[in-house]
Design an enzyme around this catalytic site. Structure first.
Site, mmCIF file in Angstrom:
data_model
loop_
_atom_site.group_PDB
_atom_site.id
_atom_site.type_symbol
_atom_site.label_atom_id
_atom_site.label_comp_id
_atom_site.label_asym_id
_atom_site.label_seq_id
_atom_site.Cartn_x
_atom_site.Cartn_y
_atom_site.Cartn_z
ATOM 1 N NE ARG A 223 -26.479 48.887 -50.383
ATOM 2 C CZ ARG A 223 -26.563 47.601 -49.111
ATOM 3 N NH1 ARG A 223 -25.699 46.191 -49.805
ATOM 4 N NH2 ARG A 223 -26.683 47.154 -48.074
ATOM 5 C CB ALA B 6 -26.244 57.949 -47.878
ATOM 6 C CG ASP C 24 -21.346 47.510 -45.826
ATOM 7 O OD1 ASP C 24 -22.027 47.076 -46.193
ATOM 8 O OD2 ASP C 24 -21.200 48.962 -46.140
ATOM 9 N NE ARG D 232 -26.061 47.137 -41.448
ATOM 10 C CZ ARG D 232 -26.466 47.848 -42.188
ATOM 11 N NH1 ARG D 232 -25.775 47.349 -43.494
ATOM 12 N NH2 ARG D 232 -27.409 48.181 -42.587
ATOM 13 C CG HIS E 150 -9.562 49.618 -34.542
ATOM 14 N ND1 HIS E 150 -9.458 49.780 -33.152
ATOM 15 C CD2 HIS E 150 -10.043 50.689 -34.528
ATOM 16 C CE1 HIS E 150 -9.225 50.524 -32.194
ATOM 17 N NE2 HIS E 150 -10.098 51.611 -33.110
ATOM 18 C CG HIS F 145 -23.116 50.795 -49.482
ATOM 19 N ND1 HIS F 145 -23.113 50.027 -48.052
ATOM 20 C CD2 HIS F 145 -23.999 50.959 -49.434
ATOM 21 C CE1 HIS F 145 -24.650 49.682 -47.590
ATOM 22 N NE2 HIS F 145 -24.901 50.699 -48.692
HETATM 23 P P1 NAD Z 1 -37.126 57.359 -48.419
HETATM 24 O O1 NAD Z 1 -38.046 56.681 -49.795
HETATM 25 O O2 NAD Z 1 -37.200 57.259 -47.944
HETATM 26 O O3 NAD Z 1 -36.401 59.218 -49.546
HETATM 27 C C1 NAD Z 1 -35.929 59.176 -50.808
HETATM 28 C C2 NAD Z 1 -36.524 61.223 -49.992
HETATM 29 O O4 NAD Z 1 -35.602 61.634 -51.590
HETATM 30 C C3 NAD Z 1 -37.578 61.244 -50.487
HETATM 31 O O5 NAD Z 1 -38.611 61.394 -49.291
HETATM 32 C C4 NAD Z 1 -38.005 61.910 -51.849
HETATM 33 O O6 NAD Z 1 -39.074 63.176 -52.241
HETATM 34 C C5 NAD Z 1 -36.157 62.560 -52.091
HETATM 35 N N1 NAD Z 1 -36.586 62.769 -53.227
HETATM 36 C C6 NAD Z 1 -36.923 62.483 -54.583
HETATM 37 N N2 NAD Z 1 -35.911 62.639 -55.552
HETATM 38 C C7 NAD Z 1 -35.870 63.628 -55.395
HETATM 39 C C8 NAD Z 1 -34.785 64.715 -55.571
HETATM 40 N N3 NAD Z 1 -35.481 64.674 -56.967
HETATM 41 N N4 NAD Z 1 -34.612 66.201 -55.567
HETATM 42 C C9 NAD Z 1 -35.301 65.884 -53.348
HETATM 43 N N5 NAD Z 1 -35.823 65.218 -52.890
HETATM 44 C C10 NAD Z 1 -35.523 63.935 -53.701
HETATM 45 O O7 NAD Z 1 -35.543 57.297 -49.005
HETATM 46 P P2 NAD Z 1 -34.803 56.728 -47.425
HETATM 47 O O8 NAD Z 1 -34.949 55.344 -46.967
HETATM 48 O O9 NAD Z 1 -34.586 58.323 -47.202
HETATM 49 O O10 NAD Z 1 -33.356 55.748 -48.320
HETATM 50 C C11 NAD Z 1 -32.756 57.336 -49.950
HETATM 51 C C12 NAD Z 1 -31.424 56.408 -50.018
HETATM 52 O O11 NAD Z 1 -30.493 56.458 -49.437
HETATM 53 C C13 NAD Z 1 -32.310 55.106 -51.370
HETATM 54 O O12 NAD Z 1 -31.374 55.656 -52.190
HETATM 55 C C14 NAD Z 1 -31.628 54.025 -50.125
HETATM 56 O O13 NAD Z 1 -31.109 52.834 -50.506
HETATM 57 C C15 NAD Z 1 -29.843 54.995 -49.883
HETATM 58 N N6 NAD Z 1 -29.193 54.289 -48.722
HETATM 59 C C16 NAD Z 1 -27.960 54.444 -47.982
HETATM 60 C C17 NAD Z 1 -27.365 54.121 -47.578
HETATM 61 C C18 NAD Z 1 -26.149 53.706 -47.449
HETATM 62 O O14 NAD Z 1 -25.325 53.069 -46.777
HETATM 63 N N7 NAD Z 1 -25.530 54.404 -48.321
HETATM 64 C C19 NAD Z 1 -28.109 53.243 -45.694
HETATM 65 C C20 NAD Z 1 -28.837 53.237 -46.174
HETATM 66 C C21 NAD Z 1 -30.333 53.970 -47.395
#
Ligand code: NAD
Length: 313
Positions: free
Chosen positions: A90, A120, A150, A153, A170, A177
């Site tokens: 990450r 996120a 997490d 999970r 719990h 993360h």
């Molecule tokens: P994805 O590629 O499917 O979607 C990301 C979207 O962001 C795309 O549609 C893209 O066009 C858009 N984007 C990019 N720049 C932008 C901007 N300036 N303004 C508006 N939109 C913009 O990716 P995803 O699978 O949806 O993952 C998104 C993020 O969430 C990633 O960083 C991923 O690592 C993270 N994620 C976090 C967790 C968590 O537990 N926190 C879990 C899963 C994924």
């Protein structure tokens, strides 16, 4: 008196953003859900698809919007950014996603003063920390989803092992993360009973590894993770909008608690409509206290490396 319907703005309508919008729509969390993405076709397609399901929900509407529309939302959920590729950590997303965050927060300078921003995008702890610096909002109104996924999970793995429901388990994963997040066994109870002593060291290590590698295992098989995080984001948003004061493990600034400052990481916090009401301080034993410090150190180093790279141009 002006009536302002509840709005959720989702910035980033990719896999995570659209899955969250779908879950929030089914739970009827807001009168309006606004999707915002730089990929216009994707944004329009998701809005059309979700709208066609409105009939089966109590959500008022789903529409597309500009970044500035998020200034007037009750909750802004930021999921924009590159996701992990197989084998990528990450923290390796930091360069790309911190630039995306800056381009977003530049447009959120007139944000409503009661808006809660929920992040996120990964690496979520550092992106949350940067958002705190960039947005003109009280710190308790900017949170990251942190280790809630997490922890979910963790609870599911223990539920399977003890043949019960995750709801009866719990306990928290705390810290980053990411690779240094750790299962805080001292916090685990099942049906009110502490279980740390019922699980051997080898099993504990296996469970810790399963949690740590869960995302990579899913990404290897289906390229991305999104349903789990979508449900967690929905739970967090519901806790905020319904002012539930639930205690959830989320990415926040400890402000000196446990001797940690200048970074965000996951600790249990009481959450409501005003954001973080308080950090729920735990009496963490060793080695959990050291694990928390290690997470903080790794995150600080990553944050510092970003500063070094930016100032080097
Ligand atoms: P994805 O590629 O499917 O979607 C990301 C979207 O962001 C795309 O549609 C893209 O066009 C858009 N984007 C990019 N720049 C932008 C901007 N300036 N303004 C508006 N939109 C913009 O990716 P995803 O699978 O949806 O993952 C998104 C993020 O969430 C990633 O960083 C991923 O690592 C993270 N994620 C976090 C967790 C968590 O537990 N926190 C879990 C899963 C994924």
């Amino acid at each position: 008196m002006e009536i302002t319907p509840t709005k959720i703005a989702v910035i980033g309508a990719g896999m995570v953003g659209s899955s969250f919008a779908f879950a929030a729509m089914l739970k009827s969390l807001a009168a309006e859900i606004i999707l915002i993405d730089i990929d216009q076709a994707r944004e329009e397609g998701e809005v059309m698809d979700l709208s066609h399901g409105l009939l089966g929900t109590d959500t008022g509407g789903v529409r597309r919007g500009e970044l500035t529309d998020a200034n007037n939302a009750d909750v802004v959920v930021i999921t924009a950014g590159a996701p992990q590729n197989p084998g990528q950590s990450r923290i390796e997303l930091l360069q790309t996603n911190s630039k995306i965050l800056q381009s977003i927060t530049n447009e959120l300078q007139n944000i409503r003063q009661d808006t809660i921003v929920l992040i996120a995008s990964n690496p979520v702890d550092i992106i949350t920390h940067l958002a705190r610096q960039q947005l003109k909002l009280p710190q308790e109104q900017i949170i990251g989803s942190g280790t809630y996924l997490d922890s979910s999970r963790f609870r599911s793995l223990l539920a399977t092992r003890f043949q019960t429901s995750p709801k009866s388990v719990h306990g928290y994963v705390l810290g980053e993360h990411g690779d240094t997040g750790f299962a805080a066994w001292s916090t685990v109870t099942i049906g009110g009973k502490p279980v740390s002593e019922l699980v051997g060291e080898e099993d504990k290590n296996n469970i810790q590894n399963d949690i740590r590698h869960a995302a990579a295992e899913i990404i290897q098989r289906k390229k991305a993770t999104y349903y789990g995080i979508a449900v967690m984001l929905t739970e967090i948003t519901e806790t905020i909008l319904r002012d539930q004061h639930a205690i959830l493990p989320l990415s926040v600034g400890p402000n000196g608690m446990y001797g940690i400052s200048d970074i965000s990481l996951s600790l249990p916090v009481a959450l409501g409509r005003k954001g973080i009401e308080k950090i729920w301080e735990l009496n963490l034993p060793e080695p959990e206290m050291s694990a928390l410090q290690s997470s903080a150190n790794v995150l600080k180093e990553a944050l510092a490396s970003l500063g070094a790279i930016s100032s080097d141009g």
